[in-house]
Design a protein around this motif. Structure first.
Motif, PDB file in Angstrom:
ATOM      1  N   ARG A  92     -32.030 -99.470  30.696  1.00  0.00           N
ATOM      2  CA  ARG A  92     -31.376-100.697  29.984  1.00  0.00           C
ATOM      3  C   ARG A  92     -31.847-100.758  28.482  1.00  0.00           C
ATOM      4  N   VAL A  93     -30.897-100.866  27.633  1.00  0.00           N
ATOM      5  CA  VAL A  93     -31.457-101.183  26.289  1.00  0.00           C
ATOM      6  C   VAL A  93     -30.470-102.137  25.700  1.00  0.00           C
ATOM      7  N   GLY A  94     -31.002-102.658  24.488  1.00  0.00           N
ATOM      8  CA  GLY A  94     -29.808-103.961  23.837  1.00  0.00           C
ATOM      9  C   GLY A  94     -30.364-104.033  22.352  1.00  0.00           C
ATOM     10  N   CYS A  95     -29.548-104.552  21.653  1.00  0.00           N
ATOM     11  CA  CYS A  95     -29.875-104.786  20.150  1.00  0.00           C
ATOM     12  C   CYS A  95     -28.869-105.812  19.897  1.00  0.00           C
ATOM     13  N   SER A  96     -29.430-106.671  18.566  1.00  0.00           N
ATOM     14  CA  SER A  96     -28.741-107.766  18.282  1.00  0.00           C
ATOM     15  C   SER A  96     -28.690-107.919  16.898  1.00  0.00           C
ATOM     16  N   TRP A  97     -27.944-108.492  16.144  1.00  0.00           N
ATOM     17  CA  TRP A  97     -27.836-108.882  14.566  1.00  0.00           C
ATOM     18  C   TRP A  97     -27.372-110.283  14.446  1.00  0.00           C
ATOM     19  N   PHE A 112     -26.885-101.696  26.866  1.00  0.00           N
ATOM     20  CA  PHE A 112     -26.324-100.810  27.564  1.00  0.00           C
ATOM     21  C   PHE A 112     -27.190-100.820  28.995  1.00  0.00           C
ATOM     22  N   GLU A 113     -26.338-100.612  30.021  1.00  0.00           N
ATOM     23  CA  GLU A 113     -27.149-100.702  31.536  1.00  0.00           C
ATOM     24  C   GLU A 113     -26.625 -99.208  32.092  1.00  0.00           C
ATOM     25  N   ARG A 114     -27.624 -98.407  32.446  1.00  0.00           N
ATOM     26  CA  ARG A 114     -27.436 -97.205  32.999  1.00  0.00           C
ATOM     27  C   ARG A 114     -27.749 -97.496  34.574  1.00  0.00           C
ATOM     28  N   VAL A 115     -26.749 -97.125  35.379  1.00  0.00           N
ATOM     29  CA  VAL A 115     -27.005 -97.859  37.086  1.00  0.00           C
ATOM     30  C   VAL A 115     -27.117 -96.324  37.684  1.00  0.00           C
ATOM     31  N   VAL A 116     -28.222 -96.530  38.629  1.00  0.00           N
ATOM     32  CA  VAL A 116     -28.806 -95.633  39.249  1.00  0.00           C
ATOM     33  C   VAL A 116     -28.790 -95.793  40.778  1.00  0.00           C
ATOM     34  N   SER A 117     -28.194 -95.009  41.715  1.00  0.00           N
ATOM     35  CA  SER A 117     -28.025 -95.381  43.120  1.00  0.00           C
ATOM     36  C   SER A 117     -29.423 -94.392  43.816  1.00  0.00           C
ATOM     37  N   TYR A 118     -29.979 -95.238  44.481  1.00  0.00           N
ATOM     38  CA  TYR A 118     -31.273 -94.552  45.240  1.00  0.00           C
ATOM     39  C   TYR A 118     -30.898 -94.475  46.700  1.00  0.00           C
ATOM     40  N   ASP A 119     -29.571 -94.505  46.945  1.00  0.00           N
ATOM     41  CA  ASP A 119     -28.856 -94.148  48.382  1.00  0.00           C
ATOM     42  C   ASP A 119     -28.286 -92.808  48.250  1.00  0.00           C
ATOM     43  N   PRO A 120     -28.526 -92.014  49.048  1.00  0.00           N
ATOM     44  CA  PRO A 120     -28.302 -90.456  48.906  1.00  0.00           C
ATOM     45  C   PRO A 120     -26.865 -90.530  49.223  1.00  0.00           C
ATOM     46  N   ALA A 121     -26.246 -91.493  49.788  1.00  0.00           N
ATOM     47  CA  ALA A 121     -24.825 -91.548  50.346  1.00  0.00           C
ATOM     48  C   ALA A 121     -24.007 -92.270  49.426  1.00  0.00           C
ATOM     49  N   VAL A 122     -24.557 -92.778  48.404  1.00  0.00           N
ATOM     50  CA  VAL A 122     -23.712 -93.595  47.378  1.00  0.00           C
ATOM     51  C   VAL A 122     -23.923 -92.830  46.028  1.00  0.00           C
ATOM     52  N   SER A 123     -22.977 -92.571  45.427  1.00  0.00           N
ATOM     53  CA  SER A 123     -23.123 -92.048  43.945  1.00  0.00           C
ATOM     54  C   SER A 123     -23.624 -93.041  43.031  1.00  0.00           C
ATOM     55  N   VAL A 254     -16.675-106.313  28.370  1.00  0.00           N
ATOM     56  CA  VAL A 254     -17.717-105.421  29.219  1.00  0.00           C
ATOM     57  C   VAL A 254     -16.977-104.229  29.684  1.00  0.00           C
ATOM     58  N   PHE A 255     -17.399-103.136  29.700  1.00  0.00           N
ATOM     59  CA  PHE A 255     -16.530-101.871  29.933  1.00  0.00           C
ATOM     60  C   PHE A 255     -17.691-101.244  30.995  1.00  0.00           C
ATOM     61  N   ARG A 256     -17.084-100.241  31.668  1.00  0.00           N
ATOM     62  CA  ARG A 256     -17.664 -99.117  32.431  1.00  0.00           C
ATOM     63  C   ARG A 256     -17.115 -97.775  32.178  1.00  0.00           C
ATOM     64  N   THR A 257     -18.240 -96.801  31.714  1.00  0.00           N
ATOM     65  CA  THR A 257     -17.919 -95.497  31.504  1.00  0.00           C
ATOM     66  C   THR A 257     -18.769 -94.713  32.472  1.00  0.00           C
ATOM     67  N   SER A 258     -18.250 -93.976  33.573  1.00  0.00           N
ATOM     68  CA  SER A 258     -19.213 -93.559  34.576  1.00  0.00           C
ATOM     69  C   SER A 258     -20.340 -94.438  35.072  1.00  0.00           C
ATOM     70  N   ASN A 259     -21.385 -94.075  35.028  1.00  0.00           N
ATOM     71  CA  ASN A 259     -22.577 -94.999  35.470  1.00  0.00           C
ATOM     72  C   ASN A 259     -23.070 -95.810  34.507  1.00  0.00           C
ATOM     73  N   VAL A 260     -22.566 -95.713  33.204  1.00  0.00           N
ATOM     74  CA  VAL A 260     -23.131 -96.932  32.537  1.00  0.00           C
ATOM     75  C   VAL A 260     -22.271 -98.180  32.217  1.00  0.00           C
ATOM     76  N   ILE A 261     -22.700 -99.187  32.061  1.00  0.00           N
ATOM     77  CA  ILE A 261     -21.968-100.441  31.617  1.00  0.00           C
ATOM     78  C   ILE A 261     -22.480-100.970  30.576  1.00  0.00           C
ATOM     79  N   VAL A 262     -21.452-101.237  29.449  1.00  0.00           N
ATOM     80  CA  VAL A 262     -21.793-101.629  28.278  1.00  0.00           C
ATOM     81  C   VAL A 262     -21.129-103.077  27.896  1.00  0.00           C
TER      82      VAL A 262
END
Length: 299
Positions: A92-97, A112-123, A254-262
């Motif tokens: 996760r990272v962010g910036c402000s102006w 920017f938040e990159r989501v990671v699943s630690y469950d092998p059954a969940v992508s 707010v939008f999601r692209t694959s495993n990243v939420i912006v």
């Protein structure tokens, strides 16, 4: 001698048959009743871009008009932005102006938040969909993305009291869990306490998200799901004020692209308390920033 040789040959055949049983020797590694679970597909993104370099200076000049009144050195400092405090820049990272002008102050924040699943059954994508759906639900919105499969397990996303994310890990920024409340983010500056007055219920024409004077909300400016941005997206619009103090409007996309939420937050606070920030202008500019970020992640 013939009898001994025959016995030895028979023993060798028995050993050979035992060694060849199973498939490729895998029988020795398997346990009765044990099922093999295939690992879920990893997310598309393994790292995150630098958020303070994600917006072009030409775009920042349009979003922060007050900076034009500053010296060249001060302008450079404004456009550089301030990075969010972070403990894991891969997650996760962010910036402000922020700029102060004669008529109003403007702030821009991206996360920017990159989501990671630690469950092998969940992508990773499925886990990110769950986290996104929780944000959308918190905004009082719903969309086709909020299916039973997508919403399953959203209660494990982020707990505000424990400060842990959907994977049981501590959050990677010092900001709020998902920046879902624009007025609570430290980087957007102080916001007057909400007195319960919402722009959607007003009847004036001073930039409120209503039509021309009838008091009827303009549906095109209401908080809503966006169907042309990333994999899933929504827009929220919040106007806050306290007594006679200046009014503060924050538009969040707010939008999601694959495993990243912006998350994109664009806010304005006029210098005059009777002036209401223009909802249409802020929404258009916030969406323009979000579209540029979608392109950034597609590179």
């Amino acid at each position: 001698m013939a009898f001994v040789t025959g016995t030895a040959l028979l023993a060798a055949l028995v050993v050979g048959c035992s060694a060849d049983s199973g498939t490729g020797g895998s029988a020795a590694d398997s346990k009765p009743g044990e099922e093999t679970v295939a690992a879920a597909t990893p997310g598309k993104y393994r790292t995150l871009p630098d958020p303070c370099r994600a917006i072009e200076s030409s775009t920042l000049k349009e979003l922060l008009p007050g900076a034009a009144e500053l010296s060249e050195e001060q302008q450079q400092k404004v456009y550089e932005g301030t990075a969010s405090v972070t403990y894991d820049t891969d997650r996760r990272v962010g910036c402000s102006w922020k700029s102060e002008g004669p008529s109003s102050s403007r702030t821009l924040f991206i996360d920017f938040e990159r989501v990671v699943s630690y469950d092998p059954a969940v992508s990773d994508d499925d886990r990110a969909r769950e986290v996104y759906t929780k944000k959308e639900t918190a905004a009082g919105l719903s969309s086709p993305s909020a299916t039973p499969d997508a919403t399953k397990g959203t209660e494990n996303a982020v707990d505000k009291e424990t400060g842990k994310d959907e994977d049981g890990k501590k959050q990677t920024t010092a900001a709020s869990d998902d920046a879902s409340d624009p007025t609570s983010h430290a980087l957007t500056g102080p916001t007057p306490e909400d007195d319960g007055t919402d722009a959607a219920t007003g009847g004036d024409t001073d930039g409120d998200n209503t039509d021309d004077g009838t008091g009827t909300p303009d549906e095109s400016l209401q908080p809503r799901v966006l169907d042309d941005l990333g994999d899933s997206a929504f827009l929220d619009d919040l106007l806050t004020r306290a007594g006679s103090t200046a009014q503060h409007r924050t538009v969040k996309v707010v939008f999601r692209t694959s495993n990243v939420i912006v998350t994109v937050e664009y806010a304005e606070q006029p210098a005059v308390s009777t002036v209401v920030p223009d909802s249409k202008e802020l929404q258009e500019k916030a969406q323009a920033v979000a579209r540029k970020l979608v392109e950034k992640f597609s590179e």
